[in-house]
Write an enzyme that holds these catalytic residues in place. Structure first.
Site, PDB file in Angstrom:
ATOM      1  N   GLU A  68       4.763 -14.117  16.104  1.00 44.78           N
ATOM      2  CA  GLU A  68       4.101 -13.061  15.353  1.00 44.78           C
ATOM      3  C   GLU A  68       2.707 -13.578  15.004  1.00 44.78           C
ATOM      4  O   GLU A  68       2.589 -14.667  14.438  1.00 44.78           O
ATOM      5  CB  GLU A  68       4.884 -12.751  14.084  1.00 44.78           C
ATOM      6  CG  GLU A  68       4.287 -11.648  13.218  1.00 44.78           C
ATOM      7  CD  GLU A  68       5.074 -11.422  11.934  1.00 44.78           C
ATOM      8  OE1 GLU A  68       5.223 -10.259  11.540  1.00 44.78           O
ATOM      9  OE2 GLU A  68       5.538 -12.431  11.327  1.00 44.78           O
ATOM     10  N   GLU A  84      -1.409  -4.008   6.155  1.00 39.80           N
ATOM     11  CA  GLU A  84      -0.123  -4.443   5.608  1.00 39.80           C
ATOM     12  C   GLU A  84      -0.224  -4.513   4.092  1.00 39.80           C
ATOM     13  O   GLU A  84      -1.224  -4.977   3.546  1.00 39.80           O
ATOM     14  CB  GLU A  84       0.284  -5.809   6.161  1.00 39.80           C
ATOM     15  CG  GLU A  84       1.604  -6.319   5.579  1.00 39.80           C
ATOM     16  CD  GLU A  84       2.206  -7.494   6.337  1.00 39.80           C
ATOM     17  OE1 GLU A  84       3.294  -7.948   5.938  1.00 39.80           O
ATOM     18  OE2 GLU A  84       1.594  -7.950   7.337  1.00 39.80           O
TER      19      GLU A  84
END
Length: 228
Positions: free
Chosen positions: A124, A215
């Site tokens: 990620e 985010e």
């Protein structure tokens, strides 16, 4: 972030296992209404919109509304959320040059970043352009720096144990490039980050999606971003 299809499968399995032996009836009282309100907003989803791939994932906490706009644009508003990640970009990702612009206004912990995944190995990754009250690099291991696109980025790695991923719950490594001078628009030359990571032994696998993401984590805020 976790894939939407995995969440649907997990929820179906949990529902089957948790079915009561005897049926129960509940009234739609104030408590139920309050719980529903706390989880209001846009459900997790992925797909294509106006020629761009989009991904939106939420853990269901708080209130977050994600909206795809024209072309590569999207907006997101959130209030007292748990965790969410959403944005527009491409699938698969690559060492492309990305241009973006817009506004990013977190109240608390949030990131504006090029965000993506690879498989084999499962990685990620984030190239963080701006953030709120928490510098995401502070929780990782410092590896070096890269100077690109008019700024300096500090490079970090971190390991997530038994965490949500595009392959379900897994243990995997995160790669981070965190810009030292925050911005909300400009050019991100992904090849320069990938090459810098490679020189530090931080290898990527087969690319999955790659988006310019907003985010939020246990925070509130708003963002309106366009990817070019």
């Amino acid at each position: 972030m976790v894939s939407f299809s995995y969440l649907l499968l997990a929820c179906s399995a949990i529902g089957a296992l948790a079915a009561p032996v005897e049926p129960e009836t509940t009234s739609f009282n104030e408590t139920a209404l309050h719980e529903f309100a706390e989880r209001a907003g846009t459900p997790s989803s992925t797909g294509w919109n106006n020629g761009y791939y989009y991904s939106f994932w939420t853990d269901g906490g708080g209130d977050v509304t994600y909206t795809n706009g024209a072309g590569g644009s999207y907006s997101v508003n959130w209030r007292n959320v748990g965790n969410f990640v959403g944005g527009k970009g491409w699938n698969p990702g690559s060492a492309r040059t990305i241009n973006y612009g817009g506004s990013f206004n977190p109240s608390g912990n949030g990131y504006l970043a090029v965000y993506g995944w690879t498989t084999n190995p499962l990685i990620e990754y984030y190239v963080v352009e701006s953030y709120g009250t928490y510098n995401p690099g502070s929780g990782g291991t410092f590896r070096g720096t890269v100077n690109t696109d008019g700024g300096t980025y500090n490079i970090y790695t971190a390991v997530r144990y038994n965490a949500p991923s595009i392959e379900g719950t897994k243990t995997f490594t995160q790669y981070w490039s965190v810009r030292t001078s925050k911005r909300t628009g400009g050019t991100v030359t992904m090849a320069n980050h990938f090459n810098a990571w490679s020189r530090l032994g931080m290898n990527l696998g087969t690319h999955n999606y790659q988006i310019v993401a907003t985010e939020g984590y246990q925070s509130s805020g708003s963002a309106s971003i366009t990817v070019y």
